[in-house]
Enzyme design. Structure first.
Site, mmCIF file in Angstrom:
data_model
loop_
_atom_site.group_PDB
_atom_site.id
_atom_site.type_symbol
_atom_site.label_atom_id
_atom_site.label_comp_id
_atom_site.label_asym_id
_atom_site.label_seq_id
_atom_site.Cartn_x
_atom_site.Cartn_y
_atom_site.Cartn_z
ATOM 1 N N LYS A 82 1.231 -1.201 -0.212
ATOM 2 C CA LYS A 82 -0.006 0.402 -0.405
ATOM 3 C C LYS A 82 1.260 1.145 0.194
ATOM 4 O O LYS A 82 2.181 0.918 0.587
ATOM 5 C CB LYS A 82 -0.699 -0.171 1.254
ATOM 6 C CG LYS A 82 -1.427 1.105 0.823
ATOM 7 C CD LYS A 82 -3.623 1.142 0.590
ATOM 8 C CE LYS A 82 -4.277 2.068 0.657
ATOM 9 N NZ LYS A 82 -3.996 2.658 -0.852
ATOM 10 N N LYS A 118 4.724 1.746 -3.314
ATOM 11 C CA LYS A 118 5.825 2.812 -4.003
ATOM 12 C C LYS A 118 5.506 3.396 -4.879
ATOM 13 O O LYS A 118 6.055 2.444 -5.899
ATOM 14 C CB LYS A 118 6.068 4.131 -2.937
ATOM 15 C CG LYS A 118 5.636 5.458 -3.235
ATOM 16 C CD LYS A 118 4.767 6.110 -2.303
ATOM 17 C CE LYS A 118 4.885 7.487 -2.506
ATOM 18 N NZ LYS A 118 3.927 7.804 -1.677
ATOM 19 N N ASP A 158 -0.156 10.620 -4.778
ATOM 20 C CA ASP A 158 0.941 11.617 -3.763
ATOM 21 C C ASP A 158 1.385 13.070 -5.018
ATOM 22 O O ASP A 158 0.035 13.461 -6.175
ATOM 23 C CB ASP A 158 2.063 10.766 -3.886
ATOM 24 C CG ASP A 158 3.018 10.626 -3.091
ATOM 25 O OD1 ASP A 158 2.966 10.970 -2.322
ATOM 26 O OD2 ASP A 158 3.526 11.360 -3.389
ATOM 27 N N THR A 201 -4.062 13.377 5.479
ATOM 28 C CA THR A 201 -3.010 13.677 5.837
ATOM 29 C C THR A 201 -2.636 15.097 5.954
ATOM 30 O O THR A 201 -2.337 15.408 7.351
ATOM 31 C CB THR A 201 -2.118 13.725 4.520
ATOM 32 O OG1 THR A 201 -2.247 12.221 3.489
ATOM 33 C CG2 THR A 201 -0.465 13.139 4.039
#
Ligand code: NDP
Length: 440
Positions: A82, A118, A158, A201
């Site tokens: 993940k 990632k 991201d 986040t």
């Protein structure tokens, strides 16, 4: 470390991340022979799998463009891989390996069953039309789909991969597989996204600062704050800091930073959100509307005096010199929204000054935590009301803070080294699972 350097030449970001994680872990495992016997650290620093692929696509002029895509599947000892996808021209294997490595410990810290991965591409979405971005995402997913799955590997966003890109990526996944599952997180609300994921986040990084301050009987209320970045993480950090009574003086993008001495309140933040998310404009446009503010081209915000700092843009955006300037100006707390924003020497300066320093793998884990909650909702074919993920996010950030205290606090509770605490707490769960599996 010598072996890591030798096996991974010309990958400075990866070396930096391994060094930061392993330094406290060396001390912790010194008297624990099983971790040595089974070479756990050495095995964690070697990704399970590195997938690299060509991404060809057609631009609006009919020209053919070629980029490189990657997915690093670092470790799935405690759950499916993940971690986010990054689209930025600076992306390379070193950066993605550092991010996947860090992600492994961060995901473990959340207490949720998620391994670390990632990915991304050296593609720059800036200045590209929506259709160009769509064609890129479709081509990228046409290869990536072979390697991911809701029980295998679950990517998210991201830098450079926001709601628009996730929509295009998921659309292509669905088209190729005929499946509708939780294979990506950060999805739109109309097709399986979780409430609060977008905010998670930035909110989480602010909650972490709140927890650190509360441990010293203090709070964010009334404090001056510096935020860097103006993307997803920065925007929602500013929103939550302001809600909790803090005054945000700065935000930045890759062209420089804005300093607003009156503070970036909710109305000004709404302007920035429209500017960055809809118009895809530059922060340098801000002072034309809010006249007391100044734009400082090519500079970072760390020279502005303030009590708290939230680096939320990118890796290595806080040098040792920046850290010393912050400390001289009376900064008492740093909570890292971005991944590895502080250079190692900057971290050493914060720890030596004994200020509150929340490292990224603890402070920004709220994003992946709510991604984990999105996976749960998708698997259960359910959609929770806002209150549930909101409360769970706050609880998870409190739990992460507790885990850091458990491994990084001094006996008299006067100082907590959150770097040590987060690294050891994240390591133990993954390492114990690896011991259980034997040598695989
Ligand atoms: P966005 O793409 O939404 O925003 C990134 C921001 O950082 C933009 O303001 C961008 O400026 C700025 N930036 C990017 N590269 C540089 C650079 N080299 N120098 C100066 N400024 C730069 O990304 P996110 O907000 O999602 O991510 C920010 C950080 O948070 C990253 O480190 C990411 O890994 C981390 N993170 C993100 C999570 C999430 O849920 N999104 C979860 C956990 C960590 P510009 O507009 O000019 O490009």
């Amino acid at each position: 470390m010598a072996q890591v350097r030798q096996d991974n030449p010309r990958q400075p970001e990866f070396h930096q991340a391994v060094f930061e994680v392993c330094k406290p872990i060396f001390a912790f495992i010194k008297d624990k022979p099983r971790y040595h016997e089974y070479q756990i650290l050495r095995r964690i620093t070697e990704p399970d799998r590195i997938i690299a692929f060509r991404v060809c696509w057609e631009n609006d002029e009919g020209g053919i463009e070629v980029n490189r895509g990657w997915r690093i599947q670092n470790n799935n000892a405690i759950g499916p891989y993940k971690g986010g996808l990054r689209f930025h021209p600076s992306v390379n294997e070193s950066i993605l390996k550092f991010l996947a490595f860090e992600q492994t410990f961060k995901n473990s810290l959340t207490g949720l069953p998620m391994g670390g991965g990632k990915g991304g591409a050296n593609f720059d979405p800036k200045g590209r039309s929506d259709h160009e971005v769509m064609r890129f995402c479709q081509s990228f997913m046409s290869e990536l789909y072979r390697h991911i799955g809701d029980d295998i590997d679950v990517p998210a966003g991201d830098i450079g991969v926001g709601a628009r890109e996730i929509g295009y990526l998921y659309g292509q996944w669905k088209r190729l597989t005929s499946l509708h599952t939780g294979v990506l997180t950060g999805k739109g609300q109309s097709y399986g996204g979780s409430l609060i994921r977008q905010e998670a986040t930035g909110y989480g990084c602010t909650y972490f600062m709140q927890e650190m301050l509360a441990s010293r009987g203090d709070s964010i209320d009334g404090k001056t704050c510096l935020v860097s970045g103006s993307g997803n993480v920065a925007q929602f950090a500013v929103e939550k800091i302001t809600e909790l009574g803090g005054k945000v003086l700065t935000m930045s993008d890759s062209d420089g930073f804005i300093h607003d001495p009156d503070g970036i309140d909710a109305e000004k933040l709404a302007f920035i959100m429209e500017l960055k998310n809809v118009q895809r404009g530059r922060l340098s446009a801000y002072p034309a509307v809010f006249r007391k503010a100044r734009h400082h081209a090519g500079k970072r915000p760390w020279g502005v005096p303030a009590q708290l700092a939230f680096p939320c843009a990118t890796q290595n955006e806080m040098s040792h010199e920046d850290a010393c300037t912050l400390l001289t100006n009376g900064c008492i707390g740093v909570s890292e929204g971005a991944n590895m924003p502080s250079e190692l020497a900057a971290i050493d300066a914060f720890l030596a000054a004994k200020i509150l320093f929340g490292p990224s793998k603890a402070a920004n884990a709220g994003g992946v935590a709510v991604s984990g909650l999105e996976m749960s909702q998708n698997s259960a074919r359910m959609r929770w009301k806002e209150q549930t993920p909101q409360e769970l996010l706050q609880q998870i950030m409190r739990d992460i803070h507790e885990r850091c205290l458990g491994h990084g606090g001094t006996r008299d509770r006067k100082f907590t080294n959150y770097v040590t605490g987060a690294n050891i707490a994240g390591f133990v769960t993954v390492a114990d699972a690896m011991l259980a599996y034997g040598i695989v």
